[in-house]
Design an enzyme around this catalytic site. Structure first.
Site, short mmCIF file in Angstrom:
data_model
loop_
_atom_site.label_atom_id
_atom_site.label_comp_id
_atom_site.label_asym_id
_atom_site.label_seq_id
_atom_site.Cartn_x
_atom_site.Cartn_y
_atom_site.Cartn_z
N ARG A 125 0.80 -1.09 -0.02
CA ARG A 125 0.01 -0.07 -0.06
C ARG A 125 1.00 1.20 -0.04
O ARG A 125 1.73 1.35 0.71
CB ARG A 125 -0.93 0.02 1.24
CG ARG A 125 -1.71 1.11 1.27
CD ARG A 125 -2.83 1.23 0.15
NE ARG A 125 -3.97 1.96 0.75
CZ ARG A 125 -4.97 2.47 -0.28
NH1 ARG A 125 -4.95 1.94 -1.66
NH2 ARG A 125 -6.22 2.94 -0.03
N THR A 421 -8.91 0.25 -9.64
CA THR A 421 -8.31 -1.25 -9.32
C THR A 421 -8.47 -2.32 -10.07
O THR A 421 -9.28 -2.04 -11.20
CB THR A 421 -8.90 -1.59 -7.90
OG1 THR A 421 -9.03 -0.43 -6.86
CG2 THR A 421 -8.33 -2.37 -7.33
N ASP A 468 -7.92 8.18 -0.65
CA ASP A 468 -8.49 7.31 0.30
C ASP A 468 -8.44 7.70 1.75
O ASP A 468 -9.27 7.06 2.50
CB ASP A 468 -7.94 5.93 0.04
CG ASP A 468 -8.37 5.16 -1.34
OD1 ASP A 468 -9.45 5.95 -1.90
OD2 ASP A 468 -7.98 4.14 -1.68
N GLY A 517 -13.69 0.30 -6.09
CA GLY A 517 -13.42 1.22 -4.81
C GLY A 517 -14.23 0.42 -3.72
O GLY A 517 -14.15 -0.67 -3.46
#
Length: 610
Positions: A125, A421, A468, A517
C-alpha cells in the site's frame, strides 16, 4: 463439469486462439533464459456492456486477470514452471501497459499468498509523504477540496509500493529469475499492443488526463480524440523503465532517475503540487502482515488485515446475515430476491458504520479491544443482527457499534468517493495460490504521467491513493477521524483479495477478488455467498447482478433487476435506484477435475490454464 460449460469453454478458446501467427520475442540480452515469451495475437473482447463468458475448466493450473494479454503473460510463466507469484509479477507489468487506468508500477497492491501450508499477506500500500499533514486536502477556508480537484493533482500522490512488495514476495516464493518476468510487458511495450475497447472507453470518458502534457500527447490524437479501439500503441518509455527495474530491482524505481522524475512531476504540479521527496521514495518499506482468517460455514476465509477494510467488512456482513433466520429461497429467477437483498443491504449498512469509525492503518490506530477479530466476535455480530428488522434503517440510519474498548474516541469518517483497481487470481501447478488486488485508485490515478526521465514517448501513471484518506481530520466536535492524513501513514483501502479453504481438510477452495472502490466489499461478499452457500460455479457467481450501499442510498445494477424489485426495496425504506456497477471480479475455484475459473462479464478479463 457439465457439458454446457465444456461447450462454452471450447467456443471461447476457439475465439481467443483464432488469430493466425505468434510473434516470438527474445527475453533480453542474456546468455541463458528459462522462460521464452511469445506475444500472442489476442484481441481483447468488448469491455462496455455485459459480455457473456463461459467459465474455464483446467486441470493443473489457472490464472485470471483483467485483460487477455495480461492473463496470457501469467499463463506462459506458469507453463514455463514459474510460481503463482512469478505469474502475478508478469501479469501486473502487462496490466501497467494495457490497463493503465486501473493499476501499475505507480500504485500499490495487496497480495495474499498460500504456499500449500501457510497463508501470508504482503502489503504494498502507498504511504503519505513525510511532509504530509492532516490538512492536506483542506482549502484556505478549512473546508475539504472537491474530490476531483484533490485527486487530479500532486497532492494525491502517495509513495508507490507495488514493485517493492512484489520483489519481497518474489524473494520468498519466486522460482523464475526476477528479470525474466518483465519480458512480456517489455516486448509488448516495444512492439505495441492494440488499444482495447475498455481503454478506449475510459479515455473517451476522461477529461483531466488531457491537462497532463505527457498524458495528452500519448493517449489522444492531435485533434484531441482518444486513441481508437485497435490502434497499435507502443510505449518505449515504459519499456525502458521496466528494463531498468528488471535488471536492478525495485531500487531502480525508488532511487535514481526514475524516482527523480516522479518527485519532480509531483512537486511541480502546475495547480496543486505534492510533497513526495526522494527520501520518501528511497525509504518505502513493503510489509508482511498476518492475514485475517475467519471461520464461516464449512469454510475458513482468509483476507487482508488493516489498512484494508475489506476482510473485516465482508465478514461482518456475512456474519451478521448468518445470525438471521435462514431463507428458503434466497434467489428469485437466477438473481438475489428482495428479502435477501434487504438483509444484505442492512448488514452492509451496519458493517460500513463500523468501518467508517474504527478501521485505519494499524501502525497508527489500535483495533477495538486490542484485536481486529473483536469486530467479528459472534456475540457482537448477533447483537448487530438484532438491529435488522422488516423495514430498512434507511440512509444514515446505521450507527457504529461497540466491538471493544478503544484508546481514543474516534469520529466517524464522512462518506467520500472511492474508485479504481484490478484483481488477479492464480493457482500454480504445485498448488500455491495468489489473490492480488492492485490499484492506482481512480481511473488514470492522479492524471500525472511519468516517463522516468527517459524523454521517450509514453510512461506510466501515478496514483491518487492519498484521497482514500478522510479529507476532514476531525468531526464537528473536534474528535479525530482514524483514517485522517498523517505522515508516513497508509490510507484505508477496500481491496479484498481473498483465499478460501475447507475448514476440515485445510484444502484450498477458491481465490477471488474484485476492483470497484468501496463496492469491492459488496462484490466479493456476494461472490462468496454465491459460490460457497448457493453452490454456483465461479462464472455463474460472477454473472449475478449487484446491489450495494455505503450506508446511504442503495444502488442496484442498472438494467439487471425488474422494476418491481426496486419498488419493493423502496417500500422497505432503502431509497434504491439504478446505476452502473462495473465490477471486475476474478475467481478460481477447485473442482474434482482441477480448477474452474470465472471472469467478470462486465470487463475484458479471461482465465487461462492447462
Amino acid at each position: 463439469m457439465d457439458n454446457r460449460i465444456v461447450s462454452r469453454r471450447r467456443r471461447w478458446l476457439a475465439f481467443v486462439t483464432s488469430a493466425a501467427g505468434v510473434l516470438s520475442m527474445p527475453l533480453m540480452a542474456t546468455a541463458e533464459v528459462s522462460f521464452q515469451y511469445e506475444a500472442p495475437a489476442i484481441e481483447p473482447e468488448a469491455a462496455s456492456g455485459y459480455q457473456e463468458k463461459p467459465g474455464w475448466s483446467t486441470e493443473r493450473f489457472a490464472v485470471a486477470a483483467a485483460n487477455p494479454l495480461a492473463t496470457d503473460a501469467g499463463y506462459q510463466v506458469l507453463k514455463a514452471g514459474g510460481s503463482a507469484v512469478d505469474a502475478a509479477i508478469a501479469v501486473q507489468m502487462v496490466l501497467t501497459l494495457v490497463e493503465p487506468q486501473s493499476s501499475g508500477i505507480g500504485g500499490g497492491a495487496f497480495l495474499m499468498h498460500y504456499d500449500g501450508s501457510e497463508v501470508k499477506a504482503y502489503d504494498g500500500r502507498e504511504t503519505a509523504p513525510r511532509a504530509a499533514s492532516e490538512s492536506l486536502f483542506l482549502n484556505g477556508g478549512g473546508e475539504p477540496l472537491e474530490f476531483m480537484d484533490a485527486a487530479a493533482s500532486g497532492l494525491s500522490v502517495g509513495v508507490p509500493g507495488t514493485v517493492r512488495m512484489l520483489e519481497m514476495a518474489h524473494e520468498k516464493h519466486g522460482k523464475l529469475p526476477w528479470a525474466e518476468l518483465f519480458a512480456p510487458a517489455i516486448a509488448l511495450a516495444e512492439e505495441g499492443f492494440e488499444v482495447s475497447p475498455r481503454l478506449h472507453t475510459s479515455l473517451a470518458a476522461e477529461e483531466r488526463l488531457r491537462d497532463d502534457p505527457l498524458g495528452d500527447t500519448f493517449y489522444y490524437t492531435e485533434e484531441g480524440e482518444p486513441l481508437p479501439q485497435g490502434h497499435r500503441l507502443e510505449n518505449p518509455a515504459l519499456a525502458a523503465i521496466l528494463r531498468d527495474i528488471a535488471e536492478n530491482g525495485s531500487k531502480a524505481l525508488h532511487t535514481g532517475s526514475i524516482a527523480e522524475d516522479l518527485v519532480q512531476r509531483v512537486q511541480n504540479h502546475p495547480v496543486r503540487p505534492g510533497a513526495i521527496s526522494l527520501e520518501d521514495m528511497a525509504t518505502y518499506v513493503a510489509k508482511e502482515r498476518d492475514p485475517l482468517c475467519t471461520d464461516w460455514q464449512a469454510y475458513r476465509v482468509c483476507g487482508f488485515p488493516p489498512p484494508s477494510s475489506g476482510h473485516l467488512t465482508i465478514m461482518q456482513i456475512l456474519g451478521v446475515m448468518g445470525h438471521l433466520p435462514e431463507l428458503d429461497e434466497p434467489l428469485d429467477e437466477d438473481r438475489p430476491g428482495v428479502e435477501w437483498l434487504h438483509r444484505f443491504l442492512e448488514a452492509s449498512r451496519l458493517a460500513f458504520a463500523d468501518r467508517g469509525k474504527f478501521i485505519a492503518d494499524p501502525d497508527f490506530v489500535n483495533p477495538p479491544g486490542g484485536d481486529w477479530n473483536n469486530m467479528l466476535d459472534e456475540e457482537y455480530l448477533a447483537e448487530r443482527a438484532e438491529l435488522i428488522g422488516e423495514q430498512s434503517m434507511g440512509p444514515d440510519g446505521a450507527k457504529a457499534g461497540n466491538p471493544g474498548e478503544v484508546e481514543m474516541a474516534w469520529a466517524v469518517q464522512p462518506l467520500q468517493p472511492e474508485y479504481g483497481t484490478s484483481h488477479i487470481s492464480i493457482v500454480d501447478e504445485e498448488g500455491n495460490a495468489v489473490a492480488m488486488t492492485t490499484t492506482i485508485e481512480a481511473a488514470f490515478g492522479s492524471r500525472i504521467m511519468a516517463d522516468g526521465g527517459t524523454g521517450l514517448a509514453g510512461g506510466y501513471l501515478l496514483n491518487n491513493e492519498l484521497t482514500d484518506f478522510s479529507f476532514r481530520p476531525l468531526d464537528s466536535d473536534g474528535s479525530p477521524i482514524a483514517n485522517r492524513v498523517e505522515a508516513g501513514k497508509r490510507p484505508r483501502s477496500s481491496m479484498s483479495p481473498t483465499l478460501v479453504f475447507d475448514r476440515d481438510s485445510g484444502e484450498l477452495v477458491a481465490s477471488l477478488g474484485s476492483p470497484g472502490g468501496a463496492a469491492i466489499i459488496h462484490y466479493t461478499a456476494k461472490a462468496l455467498v454465491a459460490m460457497l452457500d448457493w453452490e454456483l460455479d465461479a462464472q455463474e457467481a460472477l454473472n449475478l447482478p449487484h446491489a450495494i450501499t455505503l450506508g446511504g442510498p442503495a444502488y442496484l445494477e442498472e438494467g439487471r433487476f425488474p422494476a418491481e424489485v426496486i419498488e419493493a426495496l423502496n417500500e422497505l425504506g432503502h431509497e434504491a435506484s439504478e446505476r452502473e456497477l462495473t465490477s471486475g471480479l476474478q475467481a478460481i475455484q477447485r473442482t474434482d477435475e482441477g480448477f474452474f475459473g470465472g471472469a467478470d462479464p462486465r470487463r475484458e478479463g479471461v482465465v487461462m490454464g492447462e
